[in-house]
Design a protein around this motif. Sequence first.
Motif, mmCIF file in Angstrom:
data_model
loop_
_atom_site.group_PDB
_atom_site.id
_atom_site.type_symbol
_atom_site.label_atom_id
_atom_site.label_comp_id
_atom_site.label_asym_id
_atom_site.label_seq_id
_atom_site.Cartn_x
_atom_site.Cartn_y
_atom_site.Cartn_z
ATOM 1 N N GLY A 544 16.183 10.090 -6.002
ATOM 2 C CA GLY A 544 15.001 10.427 -6.787
ATOM 3 C C GLY A 544 14.388 11.739 -6.371
ATOM 4 N N ARG A 545 14.685 12.189 -5.172
ATOM 5 C CA ARG A 545 14.215 13.505 -4.728
ATOM 6 C C ARG A 545 15.242 14.566 -5.106
ATOM 7 N N LEU A 546 14.754 15.745 -5.411
ATOM 8 C CA LEU A 546 15.639 16.826 -5.817
ATOM 9 C C LEU A 546 16.262 17.562 -4.641
ATOM 10 N N GLY A 547 15.927 17.165 -3.435
ATOM 11 C CA GLY A 547 16.529 17.779 -2.255
ATOM 12 C C GLY A 547 16.408 16.850 -1.061
ATOM 13 N N PRO A 548 17.230 17.039 -0.027
ATOM 14 C CA PRO A 548 17.126 16.202 1.176
ATOM 15 C C PRO A 548 15.887 16.553 1.990
ATOM 16 N N ARG A 549 15.437 15.605 2.779
ATOM 17 C CA ARG A 549 14.298 15.830 3.675
ATOM 18 C C ARG A 549 14.802 16.165 5.076
ATOM 19 N N ALA A 550 14.088 17.041 5.759
ATOM 20 C CA ALA A 550 14.431 17.376 7.140
ATOM 21 C C ALA A 550 13.947 16.265 8.062
ATOM 22 N N THR A 551 14.760 15.928 9.046
ATOM 23 C CA THR A 551 14.369 14.929 10.033
ATOM 24 C C THR A 551 15.070 15.230 11.357
ATOM 25 N N LYS A 552 14.945 14.315 12.307
ATOM 26 C CA LYS A 552 15.516 14.500 13.648
ATOM 27 C C LYS A 552 16.406 13.320 14.010
ATOM 28 N N GLU A 553 17.298 13.564 14.947
ATOM 29 C CA GLU A 553 18.047 12.476 15.568
ATOM 30 C C GLU A 553 18.084 12.713 17.075
ATOM 31 N N VAL A 554 18.041 11.613 17.815
ATOM 32 C CA VAL A 554 18.198 11.642 19.268
ATOM 33 C C VAL A 554 19.636 11.246 19.583
ATOM 34 N N VAL A 555 20.303 12.016 20.425
ATOM 35 C CA VAL A 555 21.692 11.748 20.781
ATOM 36 C C VAL A 555 21.784 11.540 22.287
ATOM 37 N N VAL A 556 22.431 10.443 22.681
ATOM 38 C CA VAL A 556 22.704 10.147 24.085
ATOM 39 C C VAL A 556 24.201 10.325 24.305
ATOM 40 N N THR A 557 24.577 11.145 25.295
ATOM 41 C CA THR A 557 25.989 11.426 25.550
ATOM 42 C C THR A 557 26.405 10.874 26.905
ATOM 43 N N SER A 558 27.560 10.212 26.905
ATOM 44 C CA SER A 558 28.160 9.737 28.143
ATOM 45 C C SER A 558 29.667 9.978 28.040
ATOM 46 N N ALA A 559 30.430 9.394 28.932
ATOM 47 C CA ALA A 559 31.880 9.624 28.931
ATOM 48 C C ALA A 559 32.620 8.344 29.267
ATOM 49 N N VAL A 560 33.802 8.224 28.672
ATOM 50 C CA VAL A 560 34.732 7.155 29.041
ATOM 51 C C VAL A 560 35.530 7.660 30.238
ATOM 52 N N VAL A 561 35.347 7.027 31.379
ATOM 53 C CA VAL A 561 36.024 7.421 32.613
ATOM 54 C C VAL A 561 36.818 6.223 33.131
ATOM 55 N N GLU A 562 38.092 6.450 33.410
ATOM 56 C CA GLU A 562 38.943 5.352 33.890
ATOM 57 C C GLU A 562 38.893 4.176 32.926
ATOM 58 N N TYR A 563 39.038 4.493 31.655
ATOM 59 C CA TYR A 563 39.194 3.508 30.586
ATOM 60 C C TYR A 563 37.903 2.805 30.149
ATOM 61 N N GLU A 564 36.752 3.222 30.651
ATOM 62 C CA GLU A 564 35.521 2.540 30.238
ATOM 63 C C GLU A 564 34.315 3.463 30.344
ATOM 64 N N GLY A 565 33.395 3.298 29.380
ATOM 65 C CA GLY A 565 32.118 4.000 29.416
ATOM 66 C C GLY A 565 31.032 3.121 28.830
ATOM 67 N N VAL A 566 29.803 3.266 29.337
ATOM 68 C CA VAL A 566 28.697 2.401 28.922
ATOM 69 C C VAL A 566 27.441 3.240 28.700
ATOM 70 N N ILE A 567 26.708 2.918 27.631
ATOM 71 C CA ILE A 567 25.350 3.432 27.433
ATOM 72 C C ILE A 567 24.440 2.230 27.226
ATOM 73 N N ARG A 568 23.475 2.070 28.117
ATOM 74 C CA ARG A 568 22.453 1.029 27.969
ATOM 75 C C ARG A 568 21.158 1.708 27.547
ATOM 76 N N TRP A 569 20.546 1.197 26.504
ATOM 77 C CA TRP A 569 19.336 1.827 26.000
ATOM 78 C C TRP A 569 18.305 0.775 25.597
ATOM 79 N N THR A 570 17.061 1.191 25.561
ATOM 80 C CA THR A 570 15.972 0.309 25.116
ATOM 81 C C THR A 570 15.033 1.085 24.207
ATOM 82 N N LEU A 571 14.510 0.391 23.235
ATOM 83 C CA LEU A 571 13.409 0.879 22.402
ATOM 84 C C LEU A 571 12.260 -0.084 22.621
ATOM 85 N N SER A 572 11.179 0.407 23.200
ATOM 86 C CA SER A 572 10.076 -0.485 23.545
ATOM 87 C C SER A 572 8.764 0.055 23.000
#
Length: 575
Positions: A544-572
């Motif tokens: 319904g809008r004639l153009g996209p709206r600007a917004t933000k994203e938060v990115v968390v980066t980690s790595a798979v090391v020795e076959y496994e990687g984990v990111i634990r996060w909370t929104l409180s």
Amino acid sequence: MTEGARLHWYPMAIGTACRRRWLRWRDYLALRMARFAAPAKAFKSQPDPRSYGLATRGLQVLAGNHLVQGEVIEQGKGILWGAALDDPDTAAALHGFNWIDDVVAVDTPEARKQAQLWLFEWIERFGGGRGNGWAPDVTGRRVVRWINHAILILHQVEPNQSRAYFAALGHQSRFLMKRWKSAHAGLPRFEALTGLVHCGLALEGQDHVLKPALRALGRECQREIGEDGGISSRNPEELVEIFTLLSSVNQAVSSDGDYINPEIIRALQRMAPAIRALRFGDGTMARFHGGDAGHPDRIDQALADAGIGSPARDGGAMGFARLAAGGTVVLMDAAKLPVIGAPERAHASTLAVEMYSGKLPVLVSMGSARGFSANLHCAARATAAHSAVTVAGTSLARFAGSGFVRRIYGQQLIDAPRKIMLERDSNQYGQAVLCSHDGYVPSFGLTHSREIAVLHSGAEVQGHDRIFAQSAADRSRFETVAADKGQNRELPFEAHFRLHPDARVDLDMGDTAASITLLNGEVWLLRAGGLKLTLHDTLYFEQGRLGPRATKEVVVTSAVVEYEGVIRWTLSRPA
């Protein structure tokens, strides 16, 4: 061989382009024959308006502004049937008279007069069968709106215009009777059949189409509406559209018991709890697989008209897991991508989440870029366009291109996750879901599992994303890919948290926490176990809008090391 069998055999034999020409030829023949049908002359009873639009969109249409492939086409005030028809998607929306709901919502004499002028101009230009507006689903959509807004359309018109209006409706009714079977299964076929039912109910001389159309609609309900109330496209907005169509039919025939179809009633009873399970606190729908949020008032009206008070389906519906507590609602895509129904709209969103706090959105997806450019449409389908996890910047599914040898029926096959596991749990602290998919196994030998928990207070959402190589073959694949990328048993992966444009976000505590402030001043803190957070500019698409709206994203980066990687996060939400 039945017609349904021919429709499935023909494209496999000679290809999509030939099938389209064949169907168009069959439509043309049906149109020519329909012109010899006796025209309708009047309504059996006065129709009531049953479709609703948005005044903001109506003002855009009245100003001659249309979104075509991501660009705003300014045709000029008072012009509708112009350059915008060159785009197939725009043409379908215009020929289907979607716009008349919005123009009527403007609620001024000038807007109503303009709607009349455009409709009679359509009859003059296209009523004989010319143009691209004669697909069965588009025709069904059009006649429903013509009948719904009959009071406005016929207000103070000349007798010859009234005759032209009823003749055109009779012409379209005959066409739908011949060609509804050629509409794609799902929403398009429901639209075609609903149009035929409305013609049979409303028009004098069309009684003969009503019972066959209702029987066919009942068969489609049996075939297309699952036991959980879902549909194969897994598009929540389409689910609402089908429900609204069926609800309007059921309400229209309920005054005469001879016409009530129990299959339609049973389908509505299955769908209502599914729709409620896929809604957020503000009444909008989850935006997955090409679906937009929908209109809360229209959804409320459809549910009220159906008269089904069943609560939201426990745990979710249509492959989406639902967690809700204390006003916080989280929905996660926890099923396979829809490879039937509407695969060209499917998004690589497995394990993606959307989250609301009360009536306000927190985590969202980029949304459907329907109507925008091909590049934006592809970007919106990628995993990174959702609140989900990517490995080495790639998507969990690959979409076939237009020249791909396995492309059939004009729709795209998907190289997507094949195995998805889902578990649910609840205890004295809250409720949780654990889901995993193998979408990254072919490319990297990696499985992704995501656990989401919502505390009973609704004040905290906990997430645990784990990327791992499960078998010896997977580990070998992972080592090979990591070596090719110049890494020693190590690959990056990212958790994306896409925010609604109305939310404001700031990074705190040395970029290890993000403060997300909603419109009402409520604050949610995003933390990822001490990992650094980065903030990126991105887009949010809203139909319904004639153009996209600007917004933000938060990115968390980690790595798979020795076959496994984990990111634990909370929104409180602080007390």
